[in-house]
Design a protein around this motif. Structure first.
Motif, PDB file in Angstrom:
ATOM      1  N   SER A 188       2.920  66.826   7.389  1.00 45.26           N
ATOM      2  CA  SER A 188       2.924  67.785   8.495  1.00 45.26           C
ATOM      3  C   SER A 188       1.766  68.771   8.432  1.00 45.26           C
ATOM      4  N   ARG A 189       1.213  69.007   7.230  1.00 42.96           N
ATOM      5  CA  ARG A 189       0.087  69.930   7.088  1.00 42.96           C
ATOM      6  C   ARG A 189      -1.121  69.170   6.561  1.00 42.96           C
ATOM      7  N   GLN A 190      -2.259  69.381   7.209  1.00 41.78           N
ATOM      8  CA  GLN A 190      -3.497  68.716   6.826  1.00 41.78           C
ATOM      9  C   GLN A 190      -4.599  69.768   6.731  1.00 41.78           C
ATOM     10  N   VAL A 191      -5.298  69.791   5.595  1.00 42.70           N
ATOM     11  CA  VAL A 191      -6.360  70.773   5.367  1.00 42.70           C
ATOM     12  C   VAL A 191      -7.600  70.035   4.871  1.00 42.70           C
ATOM     13  N   VAL A 192      -8.743  70.389   5.437  1.00 42.53           N
ATOM     14  CA  VAL A 192     -10.040  69.872   5.001  1.00 42.53           C
ATOM     15  C   VAL A 192     -10.854  71.048   4.494  1.00 42.53           C
ATOM     16  N   ASN A 193     -11.396  70.935   3.270  1.00 41.40           N
ATOM     17  CA  ASN A 193     -12.259  72.022   2.811  1.00 41.40           C
ATOM     18  C   ASN A 193     -13.717  71.719   3.140  1.00 41.40           C
ATOM     19  N   LEU A 207     -14.346  67.873  13.704  1.00 43.76           N
ATOM     20  CA  LEU A 207     -12.883  67.972  13.670  1.00 43.76           C
ATOM     21  C   LEU A 207     -12.304  68.802  14.805  1.00 43.76           C
ATOM     22  N   ALA A 208     -13.158  69.391  15.618  1.00 43.86           N
ATOM     23  CA  ALA A 208     -12.684  70.279  16.687  1.00 43.86           C
ATOM     24  C   ALA A 208     -11.710  69.548  17.603  1.00 43.86           C
ATOM     25  N   LEU A 228     -23.173  72.090   4.879  1.00 44.97           N
ATOM     26  CA  LEU A 228     -23.293  71.698   6.293  1.00 44.97           C
ATOM     27  C   LEU A 228     -21.923  71.731   6.979  1.00 44.97           C
ATOM     28  N   ALA A 229     -21.204  72.802   6.716  1.00 47.42           N
ATOM     29  CA  ALA A 229     -19.823  72.922   7.176  1.00 47.42           C
ATOM     30  C   ALA A 229     -19.693  72.902   8.686  1.00 47.42           C
ATOM     31  N   ASP A 230     -20.711  73.410   9.402  1.00 48.10           N
ATOM     32  CA  ASP A 230     -20.605  73.463  10.857  1.00 48.10           C
ATOM     33  C   ASP A 230     -20.507  72.069  11.459  1.00 48.10           C
ATOM     34  N   GLN A 231     -21.149  71.089  10.838  1.00 46.86           N
ATOM     35  CA  GLN A 231     -21.065  69.721  11.355  1.00 46.86           C
ATOM     36  C   GLN A 231     -19.655  69.164  11.205  1.00 46.86           C
ATOM     37  N   ILE A 232     -19.023  69.434  10.077  1.00 46.49           N
ATOM     38  CA  ILE A 232     -17.656  68.951   9.883  1.00 46.49           C
ATOM     39  C   ILE A 232     -16.701  69.668  10.828  1.00 46.49           C
TER      40      ILE A 232
END
Length: 232
Positions: free
Chosen positions: A52-57, A69-70, A61-65
């Motif tokens: 139920s919970r999903q987190v990506v760290n 994922l938006a 180049l974090a803005d691309q990820i």
């Protein structure tokens, strides 16, 4: 507190330096394998398993990820700045998003065939006996990976360090002991050492093939594995 994992942490913050020029302007989780990004391959496994919970760290180049994922419902980003926190520090930082209880973690730089790794881990998880459960693969089923292996496994499922099965980057962990580690940035190896000392770190074998997509030449290997699985 729940005893069964219902949250997943996907590690996507690394620099991907072994990929050379391929990651100079693109983070490794967004490199394409068989027409889809590594991160999307990982998310396919997550969605099929249904936590139920999903987190990506994120970090490099974090803005691309974040852009990639938006718009995905039910997925949160844990951004690490100014410094990258490694796997242990990154997991600890994300705990407010993951909630209490054991969690799945998954590296996003691998390709799998066979059973969904989350299903294999969930079926083998025994919270009364385990603080951690690592998904391992036999050397003959590991591709794109060099080395003599990571763990030896006893008949009761407990593991110890040594040349044998290879850690695949998928696991279930209890997270309470993370707060006992004083370092800010640290590897999950420190957490494993505490679990090993208590005799509560276990392993389970993946039934299919696994490819570590850590170097440019591993992309073709991973694509061949996927094609072989599709034709089977």
């Amino acid at each position: 507190m729940r005893d069964m994992p219902d949250a997943v942490m996907l590690f996507a913050a690394g620099f991907g330096t072994r990929m050379g020029e391929l990651t100079r302007t693109r983070p490794k989780p967004l490199l394409p394998v068989a027409g889809r990004s590594l991160l999307d391959h990982a998310l396919d496994l997550v969605e099929a398993a249904g936590p139920s919970r999903q987190v990506v760290n994120t970090h490099y180049l974090a803005d691309q990820i974040a852009t990639h994922l938006a718009g995905r419902p039910g997925l949160d980003i844990s951004h690490e700045a100014p410094e990258i926190l490694e796997t242990g520090g990154g997991l600890r930082k994300a705990l407010p998003l993951l909630g209490d209880g054991p969690v799945f973690t998954l590296n996003t730089d691998a390709i799998w065939t066979g059973a969904n790794p989350f299903d294999t881990l969930r079926a083998a998880w025994q919270p009364e006996r385990m603080d951690g459960l690592l998904l391992l693969v036999r050397p003959e089923s590991a591709h794109g990976h060099a080395g003599k292996g990571d763990f030896l496994q006893g008949e009761d499922g407990r593991i110890r360090r040594g040349p044998g099965a290879i850690y695949t980057g998928a696991q279930i962990l209890r997270t309470d002991m993370l707060h006992e580690i004083p370092e800010t940035a640290f590897s999950l190896n420190l957490l494993w050492d505490r679990m090993l000392a208590r005799g509560r770190l276990h392993g389970v074998l993946h039934s299919g093939a696994w490819c570590d997509v850590g170097r440019p030449e591993s992309i073709a290997t991973a694509e061949a594995l996927l094609a072989e699985a599709a034709d089977a």
